[in-house]
Design an enzyme around this catalytic site. Structure first.
Site, short mmCIF file in Angstrom:
data_model
loop_
_atom_site.label_atom_id
_atom_site.label_comp_id
_atom_site.label_asym_id
_atom_site.label_seq_id
_atom_site.Cartn_x
_atom_site.Cartn_y
_atom_site.Cartn_z
N ARG A 50 13.20 9.40 40.70
CA ARG A 50 13.15 8.16 39.90
C ARG A 50 11.77 8.07 39.25
NH1 ARG A 50 8.96 6.47 41.94
NH2 ARG A 50 9.25 4.64 40.64
N ARG A 96 21.07 7.49 33.69
CA ARG A 96 20.40 6.18 33.77
C ARG A 96 20.08 5.76 32.33
NH1 ARG A 96 15.86 5.12 38.15
NH2 ARG A 96 16.56 2.98 37.86
N GLN A 202 10.10 -0.07 45.62
CA GLN A 202 9.32 1.13 45.27
C GLN A 202 7.82 0.91 45.53
OE1 GLN A 202 11.71 -0.24 43.42
NE2 GLN A 202 12.75 1.20 42.09
N ASP A 243 9.26 2.12 31.19
CA ASP A 243 10.48 2.93 31.06
C ASP A 243 10.87 3.13 29.61
OD1 ASP A 243 10.64 1.70 33.92
OD2 ASP A 243 11.92 3.50 33.86
N ASN A 253 9.98 -2.36 31.89
CA ASN A 253 9.54 -1.74 33.15
C ASN A 253 10.30 -2.42 34.28
OD1 ASN A 253 7.79 0.18 34.54
ND2 ASN A 253 6.71 -1.60 35.34
O1 MRU Z 1 14.03 2.31 38.98
P1 MRU Z 1 12.83 3.20 38.99
O2 MRU Z 1 12.21 3.36 40.32
O3 MRU Z 1 13.11 4.53 38.31
O4 MRU Z 1 11.80 2.43 38.06
C1 MRU Z 1 10.53 2.97 37.87
C2 MRU Z 1 9.64 2.13 37.04
O5 MRU Z 1 10.00 1.07 36.60
C3 MRU Z 1 8.31 2.73 36.68
O6 MRU Z 1 7.35 1.74 36.58
C4 MRU Z 1 8.44 3.44 35.33
O7 MRU Z 1 9.52 4.34 35.34
C5 MRU Z 1 7.21 4.18 34.98
S1 MRU Z 1 6.96 5.59 35.96
C6 MRU Z 1 5.55 6.37 35.45
#
Ligand code: MRU
Length: 352
Positions: A50, A96, A202, A243, A253
């Site tokens: 992820r 995704r 996370q 993201d 994000n």
């Molecule tokens: O759902 P996730 O864990 O993939 O979401 C991750 C995030 O929102 C991060 O902040 C984003 O992907 C940036 S990673 C350098």
């Protein structure tokens, strides 16, 4: 002094993709080998891997895996092979929806396929090499982001971050945590406050894990605490990842980022995004056009398999939110720190 991070989240090995299994952190730190395209689709969807840049590389590896399968199934006609692998690559993009790095990296592989004049074996080799190149570039880019970002970290700063935009969200080093790593290399009196980041935690599970592994001081707080610590003067800056960033700087994000940005604005604390240019989607004008992933109800209703709420209630679980560009002090990229007006500075960054 360069900061040496010990983590390599994903890498191509011989004929498979090796990645850290992020579903079991912090209880276990183990690697899984992904050997088929379908396995990769689910590794991305189920968040074994992820973080926007990491899933981009995973998608690129996934295309190689599909290409290998095609050959193993006896597909040696180049046109038939190209058509089949491109169809699978398009499918990989749907694993995704929000992080545009996935579409970006898979598209880079599609370009390799379309432009190649080799036979099937040759195309597979070109796809492998391109995947490895993207991997290596990711780390280099993150180091540049880190170094640019470190310039705006005040001495002894406490940096708040949300979710995980670290080595484990990239191939290595990280974007937001890349800024932390580069700043820490210059000034080991800085520290991080990490938001827990419900529902998938996370921040608690992954950010604290990787910072502790690298010996960088980190304090875990729950999501609702950020304004309290800001009001006490305990937070000097916020740095988060992204993201997808629209052409005007609006930034998607992890859900909860927008709340942090509003709180930072109220308390006059600079709120930065750290992201590579591959996270910027210039095809969309504003954040309103960013597709937001809706994830399962169980992520909200359960923690560690245990129900935490009444049965039969309504649940909504958007995975991301969009922070309006007005709340963002700067977007830290490998081309430097972009400042408002973002429509202009983003367009210029792509010309550099
Ligand atoms: O759902 P996730 O864990 O993939 O979401 C991750 C995030 O929102 C991060 O902040 C984003 O992907 C940036 S990673 C350098």
């Amino acid at each position: 002094m360069e900061f040496k991070s010990k983590i390599k989240t994903i890498e191509w090995v011989d004929n498979y993709s090796k990645m850290v299994d992020q579903t079991v952190i912090p209880y276990e730190y183990k690697f899984v080998n992904i050997t088929t395209g379908e396995q990769m689709f689910h590794a991305i969807k189920d968040m074994i891997v992820r973080g926007a840049p990491a899933i981009g590389i995973a998608g690129a590896h996934g295309v190689v895996l599909y290409a290998q399968e095609a050959l193993n199934n006896g597909m040696t006609n180049v046109e038939e092979f190209k058509k089949w692998v491109i169809e699978k690559a398009e499918y990989m993009k749907t694993s995704r929806p929000t992080a545009v790095n996935l579409m970006w990296a898979v598209e880079k592989q599609i370009e390799v396929i379309k432009n190649s004049h080799s036979d099937v074996k040759g195309i597979i080799e070109e796809l492998k090499q391109n995947g490895i190149k993207l991997e290596n570039e990711d780390i280099e880019i993150n180091k540049k982001i880190g170094d640019y970002g470190a310039e705006v970290v005040p001495k002894g700063a406490t940096i708040l971050t949300h979710c995980n935009a670290g080595a484990l969200a990239t191939v290595g080093y990280g974007t937001a945590l890349g800024v932390v790593r580069s700043a820490y290399a210059k000034d080991n009196s800085i520290q991080v406050f990490a938001d827990e980041t419900r529902p998938r935690q996370q921040g608690a599970r992954i950010t604290t894990f990787e910072l502790a592994m690298d010996g960088i001081p980190v304090t875990l707080i729950t999501d609702g605490m950020c304004s309290y610590f800001m009001s006490k003067g305990m937070i000097d800056m916020v740095v988060v990842g992204a993201d997808r960033i629209a052409a005007n700087g609006d930034t998607a994000n992890k859900i909860g980022t927008y709340t942090v940005a509003i709180a930072a604005k109220y308390h006059n604390i600079p709120f930065y995004i750290a992201a590579p240019l591959s996270t910027i989607d210039t095809s969309i004008k504003t954040g309103k056009e960013i597709p937001i992933e809706e994830r399962s109800r169980e992520e909200v209703t359960h923690i560690n398999g245990k129900r935490i709420c009444a049965e039969g209630i309504n649940i909504i679980n958007p995975g991301f939110d969009v922070t309006p560009h007005e709340l963002i002090a700067g977007i830290i990229t490998e081309k430097g720190i972009l400042r408002p007006d973002y429509t202009k500075s983003i367009a210029e960054a792509f010309q550099k």
